[in-house]
Motif scaffolding. Structure first.
Motif, PDB file in Angstrom:
ATOM      1  N   ASP A 128       0.769  -1.392  -0.110  1.00 37.94           N
ATOM      2  CA  ASP A 128       0.133   0.111  -0.046  1.00 37.94           C
ATOM      3  C   ASP A 128       0.767   1.388   0.103  1.00 37.94           C
ATOM      4  O   ASP A 128       0.808   1.929   0.824  1.00 37.94           O
ATOM      5  CB  ASP A 128      -1.110  -0.129   1.124  1.00 37.94           C
ATOM      6  N   VAL A 129       1.658   1.475  -1.101  1.00 44.43           N
ATOM      7  CA  VAL A 129       2.458   2.585  -1.319  1.00 44.43           C
ATOM      8  C   VAL A 129       1.911   3.530  -2.331  1.00 44.43           C
ATOM      9  O   VAL A 129       1.131   3.289  -3.177  1.00 44.43           O
ATOM     10  CB  VAL A 129       3.838   2.123  -1.425  1.00 44.43           C
ATOM     11  N   LEU A 130       2.471   4.926  -2.246  1.00 45.12           N
ATOM     12  CA  LEU A 130       2.013   5.764  -3.137  1.00 45.12           C
ATOM     13  C   LEU A 130       3.194   5.718  -4.431  1.00 45.12           C
ATOM     14  O   LEU A 130       4.387   5.859  -4.204  1.00 45.12           O
ATOM     15  CB  LEU A 130       1.954   7.051  -2.494  1.00 45.12           C
ATOM     16  N   TYR A 131       2.536   5.456  -5.511  1.00 48.86           N
ATOM     17  CA  TYR A 131       3.346   5.538  -6.819  1.00 48.86           C
ATOM     18  C   TYR A 131       3.863   6.670  -7.284  1.00 48.86           C
ATOM     19  O   TYR A 131       2.758   7.648  -7.606  1.00 48.86           O
ATOM     20  CB  TYR A 131       2.791   4.481  -7.882  1.00 48.86           C
ATOM     21  N   ILE A 132       4.812   6.866  -7.619  1.00 44.67           N
ATOM     22  CA  ILE A 132       5.304   8.458  -8.427  1.00 44.67           C
ATOM     23  C   ILE A 132       6.252   7.934  -9.400  1.00 44.67           C
ATOM     24  O   ILE A 132       7.217   7.466  -9.259  1.00 44.67           O
ATOM     25  CB  ILE A 132       5.962   9.313  -7.408  1.00 44.67           C
ATOM     26  N   PRO A 133       5.708   8.325 -10.506  1.00 42.10           N
ATOM     27  CA  PRO A 133       6.517   8.113 -11.759  1.00 42.10           C
ATOM     28  C   PRO A 133       7.857   8.829 -12.017  1.00 42.10           C
ATOM     29  O   PRO A 133       8.034   9.792 -11.439  1.00 42.10           O
ATOM     30  CB  PRO A 133       5.595   8.253 -13.041  1.00 42.10           C
ATOM     31  N   GLY A 134       8.812   8.063 -12.323  1.00 42.49           N
ATOM     32  CA  GLY A 134      10.148   8.954 -12.474  1.00 42.49           C
ATOM     33  C   GLY A 134      10.327   9.536 -14.156  1.00 42.49           C
ATOM     34  O   GLY A 134       9.608  10.099 -14.488  1.00 42.49           O
TER      35      GLY A 134
END
Length: 325
Positions: free
Chosen positions: A139-145
């Motif tokens: 349950d983590v927040l996805y941040i695209p790179g």
């Protein structure tokens, strides 16, 4: 000329659909109780059906647990009109009784049974995936790179699962794989960030204590948040995950089995990581990983808060990863 099937009302079940007894549903313990039936279709506001099917707990003296066919009354309550043994034969008899009494109600029950089957299948898939997982970043927040990124919306809640041979990204609590990376293609996994952060400074805590009393001030001191950032560098892309539950040191330990699998897979593929270069006398990059990911976490926070544009973030991130020229 249109066939009878073409002329049928959309969604209306064909006769052979209802004539076939559906698979007997699995009953969860929470769905079996005394005092009234558990019914598969209970939308008593909709008058398009009058009967449904379910089950209920009964004492052995009264015949034991049973399947029931119920009727909706004009007041919205449910009345049991037939009971059948809680067996395969009893389910078959109950289904046929429902079809005989109310085809619309039986059609609705089929929809409910299909939905229950989908939920059960997904739960089984998730259980199997969990059994294969050596580590889980839950349950983590996805941040695209940057780079060739998977088609996942920024801000999505994900589980990152480390399996025996690959890392997969799935929606939180779901077995549906959105993206996967083979271990030899994962170059770096860095865990860092600010970790536990107080929501109130010591001065703010003192001010709250003076204004509202000691207990409020103490409560403010306990109000903290955790922000751990995990950076994944693969051969074709870079992406980030933000964990709001686990501090960096604890998360590193939890991910250790998965990180071990990555190292072993890269060694087997002839792609050593920084820790292997250190053994040969080359400068070790691992000692600077924490500071780099800490700075990346700060940049990601600025981006998330709107204080940096995406172009500014990418430029600063590139300079940070390239290091001093």
């Amino acid at each position: 000329m249109a066939s009878n099937r073409d002329l049928a009302t959309p969604g209306e079940p064909r006769r052979q659909d209802l004539a076939t007894v559906p698979e007997r549903p699995q009953i969860e313990p929470s769905e079996m109780y005394t005092g009234g039936p558990f019914v598969l279709e209970m939308n008593t506001v909709d008058a398009s059906w009058k009967h449904s099917i379910g089950w209920m707990e009964r004492s052995e003296r009264r015949g034991g647990p049973c399947y029931v066919v119920v009727k909706a009354t004009f007041t919205g309550s449910l009345r049991v009109i037939e009971r059948f043994p809680l067996t395969d034969a009893g389910w078959s008899r109950a289904w046929k009784a429902l079809v005989r009494l109310d085809r619309d109600g039986a059609a609705r029950v089929l929809d409910v049974l299909a939905a229950r089957a989908r939920v059960a299948a997904e739960a089984a898939e998730l259980s199997a995936l969990s059994a294969q997982s050596v580590s889980v970043l839950a349950d983590v927040l996805y941040i695209p790179g940057s780079g060739d990124l998977p088609d996942i919306a920024s801000g999505s809640r994900l589980d990152v699962r480390f399996l025996a041979d690959r890392m997969v990204l799935v929606p939180a609590g779901s077995p549906r794989i959105l993206a996967e990376f083979s271990y030899p293609d994962i170059e770096t996994v860095e865990v860092g960030g600010p970790g536990r952060v107080n929501l109130w400074t010591s001065g703010q805590q003192a001010a709250l204590g003076l204004a509202f009393g000691l207990e409020i001030g103490m409560l403010a001191g306990l109000m903290t948040r955790i922000k751990t950032v995990v950076r994944f560098q693969a051969t074709r892309c870079e992406l980030f995950a933000v964990d709001a539950r686990t501090e960096p040191d604890v998360l590193r330990m939890r991910l250790s089995p998965g990180l071990w699998e990555i190292r072993e897979a890269r060694k087997a593929a002839g792609r050593p990581g920084p820790e292997d270069d250190a053994a040969t006398g080359a400068p070790a990059a691992a000692s600077t990983a924490a500071s780099v990911v800490d700075q990346l976490a700060k940049l990601a926070s600025l981006l998330e808060s709107g204080l940096l544009t995406r172009d500014e973030f990418d430029r600063l991130k590139s300079g940070l990863l390239e290091g001093p020229g």
